[in-house]
Scaffold this motif. Sequence first.
Motif, mmCIF file in Angstrom:
data_model
loop_
_atom_site.group_PDB
_atom_site.id
_atom_site.type_symbol
_atom_site.label_atom_id
_atom_site.label_comp_id
_atom_site.label_asym_id
_atom_site.label_seq_id
_atom_site.Cartn_x
_atom_site.Cartn_y
_atom_site.Cartn_z
ATOM 1 N N GLY A 112 43.995 34.092 36.475
ATOM 2 C CA GLY A 112 45.306 34.740 36.461
ATOM 3 C C GLY A 112 46.430 33.780 36.147
ATOM 4 N N GLN A 113 46.131 32.491 36.089
ATOM 5 C CA GLN A 113 47.156 31.501 35.738
ATOM 6 C C GLN A 113 46.917 31.071 34.302
ATOM 7 N N LEU A 114 47.670 31.660 33.391
ATOM 8 C CA LEU A 114 47.393 31.422 31.976
ATOM 9 C C LEU A 114 48.130 30.212 31.420
ATOM 10 N N GLY A 115 48.993 29.619 32.232
ATOM 11 C CA GLY A 115 49.631 28.359 31.846
ATOM 12 C C GLY A 115 50.225 28.376 30.456
ATOM 13 N N LEU A 116 49.810 27.418 29.636
ATOM 14 C CA LEU A 116 50.340 27.261 28.277
ATOM 15 C C LEU A 116 50.102 28.482 27.401
ATOM 16 N N PHE A 117 49.138 29.307 27.825
ATOM 17 C CA PHE A 117 48.742 30.415 26.954
ATOM 18 C C PHE A 117 49.310 31.760 27.403
ATOM 19 N N ALA A 118 50.130 31.729 28.464
ATOM 20 C CA ALA A 118 50.744 32.972 28.937
ATOM 21 C C ALA A 118 51.815 33.430 27.955
#
Lengths: 370, 498
Positions: free
Chosen positions: B90-96
Amino acid sequence: MNDFSPGLENVLARQGVTRRDFLKFCSAMAATLVLPTRYVERIADALATVKRPPLVWLEFQDCAGCSEAFLRASRPSVGDIVLDILSVNYHETIMAPAGKAAVKSLDDTVKEGGYLVVVEGSIPTKDNGIYCTIGGRTALDIAKQVCGKAAATLTVGACAFYGGWPNATPNPTGAVGVKDAVPGITLLNLPGCPPNPVNITATVVHYLTFGSLPATDQLGRPLFAYGTRIHDNCERRAHYDAGEYVEEWGDDHARAGWCLYKMGCKGPATFHNCPTVRYNDGTSWPVGAGHGCVGCSEVAFWDTMSPFYRRLPNVAGFGVEAQADQIGLGIVGGVAAAFAAHGVVSAIRARQQPLARHESDGVSAEGKEG
Amino acid sequence: MRAVEDALGITIPQNAQIIRNLIEGSQYVQDHVIHFYHLHALDWVDITGALKADPAGTAKLAQSISDWPNSSEAHFKGVQNRVKTFVESGQLGLFANAYWGHPAYKLPPEANLMAVAHYLEALDWQRDVIRVHAILGAKNPHPQTYLVGGMALPIDPNSQNALNADKLALMKQLLAKARVFVEKVYIPDLLAVAPFYKDWAGVGGGVGNFLAYGEFPLTPNNTERLFLPRGVILNKDLTKVLPMDHQKVSEYVTRSWYDYAGGDGKALHPWDGETAPHYTGPKPPYDSMVGDGAKYSWLKAPRYDGNAMEVGPLARMLVAYGSGVKPVVDTVNLVLKTLGVGPEALFSTLGRTAARGVETLVLAQQIESWVDALAANIKRGDLKTHNGDKWDPSKWPSEAKGFGFFEAPRGALGHWVRIKDGAIANYQCVVPSTWNGSPRDASNKRGAWEEALVGTPVTDPERPIEILRTVHSFDPCMACAVHVVDTHGREVTRIKVV
Ligand code: SF4
């Protein structure tokens, strides 16, 4: 934050990395951080179970050199950091979204709170900050908001530290570092041009392991990386002490690896772990490749350390060990007038017993800067 | 360096020239691969699509285009699991918040998975191969052994503190690793992805004028013999490569936030350049750049003989192609043939991205021989890396001026210096992204990015992935805001080009 967390060890296990190798990595990390071996397990625990804390990376007046340095990280690698260790929610150069979508990533993170922020680049303050705007907001405005709400701020590079080359005389944009732009926040500085990625990752690992920032000198630089003078760890020090110097570029002495003091080396006035960790997975470092240190981890080095090819203030009888230290103090004394307010001189004093603090249990978080 | 060397008439030793070529050549290879996989690929590759892939299918695809060893079903399954774990966290980081699922993404899931696997492999590869810079330049980024007159790095086969046989061998190993990845991963990927985006061979052409200062001198300071030639192409005419004369470079500030003492209507040659900022844009914070529109950029507007120019890999490859440089002609023809298109396809977003691949391959296959050339020179007993004749400023004339050229990976970079009484009197840089990102000039002529965006179809103004594709194809050097305004002055969208 989401409850599901892969944890570095599990992820590595799935990729066939054994617990033994994982602990080896943790030992290397402990060595970089100058921690006793009993901390290896603690690092392992932290990395194996921690949730991925959010991190935002801000770029202001920068060349992206620090970001490039971050891409060279190897322990852990940038791929591991981005996918398995941290949740890097915002980094303009490498993030997938752009424009409004990218700004949303930043806004969401700030709203949620509890994040680390890395700042790369200086912050212009002249003329209401119009020399650096992102999405219609000034760097100063963004830094105040994002750093102000962060759990901690790490500056990377000379620019975010004291303004770097944008700050060099005559400083047309009024560029300053984070410390002066956003006073009063929890701050740790990793200066260098660019900084060594080993020190960036070690700081992050320290933070994840101990929940606090590593101990620093009074310039906010972690002692594990900036606690010792380059000159005191330099592989050419014996030549300095013996009075054996390179006199001209490429002469016999240069080929033999003699001391670069006369060619302008700023190692005697610079605190950094370059000689021990070296760059690019330990391949080399400036003195090792035949060029003097330019003092890039020191305050306002473009002004205080230049001309880069002129030797440090001439101290009579250099080449004698007792006086080597005088040279270090000499240069600091030379710039002390300009930087007295920043506590350079007392910082030097603080360096006299840096490592003792690591031995007590509370690896203290002294990142707080005034 | 070169600007000062030009001003003072310094010829650098052959060894220093080869060392610089090795640093710059390996920079091209490493930088172009990072650009392709980490700064540009996600405009074409849908990461979320990789989750739907059949790893066996990906293995089949990968093995059909290359004998690269990391192409097993198990390998791709591992990568897919890693992406899956990441997405499920659920933590998409750079790709959110990216434009995943956008209809402009055309790759089948199997190809998406292959590209994601190579995105990760390239991250590790680039870190290792760039150690060539540490050997020759002390560190990367920001190598630190460059000196006016040559290099600080000493050479001595009998010293452990100088460039010796061991370090030459390590370089050979790293450069071979660099070449193999380009031959077996980057180029096959480029050729596998391009056919899905062939319509992009008709989009994003730009100004059609190309400038290359040339790079990789094969003799000391002799600009007549450059591995990649210098030249100018106007109006896409590949049959005529014109000679480059730096005196024809000038910069306007008519639409830029600077003032010229003699008025903003006239362009200045960089030797007489002025940098006096004068901001007249909206007061931050602002939502829209639309103001009086007279001035709108911190970039000046460089022109060559009055023309807006494109610089970068495409410009270099076209100048080399038009000049008949064999490895370039052969590689360009091979790529065109594989894709079934003619040379006119080069003037496009896809052509720009392909040209970067061509250049990477040509360089990757060339630079190992430069290590041999260096070794041969050393064998002859030539250990010189620095010419110190003019190191002491007391030996300089009281006035001098010079032009330093450099082909950075992202394009032609010029430095102009005036020296007076041992100090810099004026220093002007005209950098690649100033050429490509140039605002309009006194005659309202558009720069390369602006021109390339004209006519770009945008299916969803809220998610303008098409614009990213074209701007990213130039490898812009800045994280900056590009404002795209439709003909009614309404802001279509605002994109941070990153
Ligand atoms: S002056 Fe520089 S080269 Fe010489 S011993 Fe000190 S740090 Fe090393």
